[in-house]
Write a protein that holds these residues in place. Structure first.
Motif, PDB file in Angstrom:
ATOM      1  N   TRP A 180      -1.307  68.004  74.321  1.00 15.22           N
ATOM      2  CA  TRP A 180      -1.655  67.463  75.630  1.00 15.22           C
ATOM      3  C   TRP A 180      -2.802  68.237  76.273  1.00 15.22           C
ATOM      4  O   TRP A 180      -3.735  67.669  76.848  1.00 15.22           O
TER       5      TRP A 180
ATOM      6  N   THR B  66      -6.258  67.395  74.699  1.00 16.00           N
ATOM      7  CA  THR B  66      -6.789  66.086  75.122  1.00 16.00           C
ATOM      8  C   THR B  66      -7.097  66.067  76.612  1.00 16.00           C
ATOM      9  O   THR B  66      -8.078  65.436  77.035  1.00 16.00           O
ATOM     10  N   ALA B  67      -6.285  66.740  77.420  1.00  8.32           N
ATOM     11  CA  ALA B  67      -6.533  66.751  78.864  1.00  8.32           C
ATOM     12  C   ALA B  67      -7.817  67.495  79.203  1.00  8.32           C
ATOM     13  O   ALA B  67      -8.551  67.110  80.127  1.00  8.32           O
ATOM     14  N   LEU B  68      -8.110  68.559  78.474  1.00  6.89           N
ATOM     15  CA  LEU B  68      -9.337  69.331  78.704  1.00  6.89           C
ATOM     16  C   LEU B  68     -10.542  68.722  78.001  1.00  6.89           C
ATOM     17  O   LEU B  68     -11.644  69.291  78.079  1.00  6.89           O
ATOM     18  N   GLU B  69     -10.328  67.608  77.311  1.00 10.52           N
ATOM     19  CA  GLU B  69     -11.396  66.883  76.611  1.00 10.52           C
ATOM     20  C   GLU B  69     -12.138  67.784  75.623  1.00 10.52           C
ATOM     21  O   GLU B  69     -13.354  67.757  75.513  1.00 10.52           O
ATOM     22  N   LEU B  70     -11.355  68.587  74.904  1.00 14.29           N
ATOM     23  CA  LEU B  70     -11.945  69.431  73.869  1.00 14.29           C
ATOM     24  C   LEU B  70     -12.312  68.617  72.628  1.00 14.29           C
ATOM     25  O   LEU B  70     -13.106  69.083  71.799  1.00 14.29           O
TER      26      LEU B  70
ATOM     27  N   GLU C 221     -12.925  64.309  71.275  1.00 14.60           N
ATOM     28  CA  GLU C 221     -13.141  62.935  71.747  1.00 14.60           C
ATOM     29  C   GLU C 221     -11.840  62.137  71.634  1.00 14.60           C
ATOM     30  O   GLU C 221     -11.054  62.343  70.701  1.00 14.60           O
ATOM     31  N   PRO C 222     -11.612  61.205  72.582  1.00 18.49           N
ATOM     32  CA  PRO C 222     -10.370  60.408  72.548  1.00 18.49           C
ATOM     33  C   PRO C 222     -10.196  59.592  71.271  1.00 18.49           C
ATOM     34  O   PRO C 222      -9.061  59.353  70.843  1.00 18.49           O
ATOM     35  N   TYR C 223     -11.322  59.167  70.663  1.00 20.33           N
ATOM     36  CA  TYR C 223     -11.182  58.378  69.441  1.00 20.33           C
ATOM     37  C   TYR C 223     -10.798  59.241  68.242  1.00 20.33           C
ATOM     38  O   TYR C 223     -10.401  58.730  67.192  1.00 20.33           O
TER      39      TYR C 223
ATOM     40  N   SER D 238      -4.268  61.153  73.386  1.00 19.19           N
ATOM     41  CA  SER D 238      -3.331  61.962  74.151  1.00 19.19           C
ATOM     42  C   SER D 238      -1.899  61.584  73.791  1.00 19.19           C
ATOM     43  O   SER D 238      -1.643  60.478  73.300  1.00 19.19           O
TER      44      SER D 238
END
Length: 286
Positions: free
Chosen positions: A49, A52-56, A58-60, A64
């Protein structure tokens, strides 16, 4: 002078016999064993979490936990159908591997000729990558469940047969000599001495085999299938649908863990006499 009769564990010097644990104590022991892996799993989810929350990433690339959970709940009917297909293939492959593995082990132990002939063949078959020969199974058996079950059998078979052979050979020779001296027939010796003594080894192999059977079923679905978790993962990967891909991986892992726990529970129910199950009942004071 020591009177005749049975001497309890509490009467033996240096050994203290504990009372049978009650429901509360068993629940407490279960919690003590479970909290560490649960805490580790929670830490892994928290790290997932945070990443993904810190955008370390890419979402693809890594979805999350929330998006993955949304897929699991929003498309549960779709996932459940494919989960059931993979579970069925796993259970059937595991059952066949267990039956054939036990039979092969018994024959190998009682026949040195068969063991010397069959053992190298089994080893050769084990080292062949199953993903490399799975397409042949599709050509031979089609796109149904047959190839997936066969791959699951081939992957799960080796741990079963090796564990069973080890268990059957680990019997105390003095017990076998005593049985022969008393005139017990071979079948009775096997059922009363050899087979019960091999069960702890067998269950060790079964716990490995049942998790490998899940992998085998999914590998078979990777090669050619229109249903199953392997099919779901491949479709999600092709569409860059990482939430669905992660959902498939989570469910596949859950199947393996649940089946492992079920085999372990069966071991606890069938082998209450084994030393590993009686260690909590007796303690030493020296």
């Amino acid at each position: 002078m020591v009177s005749s009769g049975t001497v309890s564990g509490a009467q033996v010097a240096g050994v203290a016999e504990r009372t049978r644990p009650g429901a509360a104590e068993r629940a407490r022991d279960g919690f003590t064993r479970a909290w560490r892996p649960v805490a580790l799993l929670a830490a892994c989810v928290a790290a997932w979490w945070a990443i993904t929350a810190l955008e370390l990433v890419e979402p693809y690339q890594v979805p999350s936990p929330g998006k993955t959970f949304d897929v699991l709940t929003g498309k549960w009917g779709y996932i459940w159908h494919h989960t059931w297909v993979t579970t069925y293939e796993t259970l059937l492959g595991f059952a066949i591997a267990t039956a054939v593995g036990i039979l092969a082990a018994v024959v190998m132990v009682y026949s040195a000729t068969v063991e010397k002939t069959l053992y190298p063949v089994l080893l050769f078959a084990q080292v062949i990558p199953k993903i490399a020969i799975a397409p042949l199974f599709v050509v031979w058996l089609g796109f149904g469940m047959g190839p997936k079950i066969l791959v699951a059998v081939l992957i799960a078979f080796f741990p079963v047969v090796i564990a069973m052979v080890t268990g059957l050979k680990a019997v105390d020779p003095e017990m076998l000599e005593l049985s022969a001296t008393m005139g017990a027939p071979p079948m009775k010796t096997f059922m009363k001495i050899r087979f019960p003594a091999s069960l702890p080894y067998l269950f060790s192999g079964l716990k490995v085999a049942v998790t490998l059977a899940v992998t085998g079923a999914v590998v078979g679905e990777f090669v050619g299938a229109n249903e199953g978790l392997g099919y779901v993962i491949l479709q999600a990967n092709g569409n860059l649908d990482t939430p669905m891909l992660f959902a498939g991986l989570v469910v596949m892992s859950a199947i393996g863990v649940i089946l492992f726990v079920l085999v372990e529970l069966a071991e606890a129910l069938l082998l209450p006499w084994h030393a590993s199950r009686r260690s909590a009942a007796v303690t030493t004071s020296y």
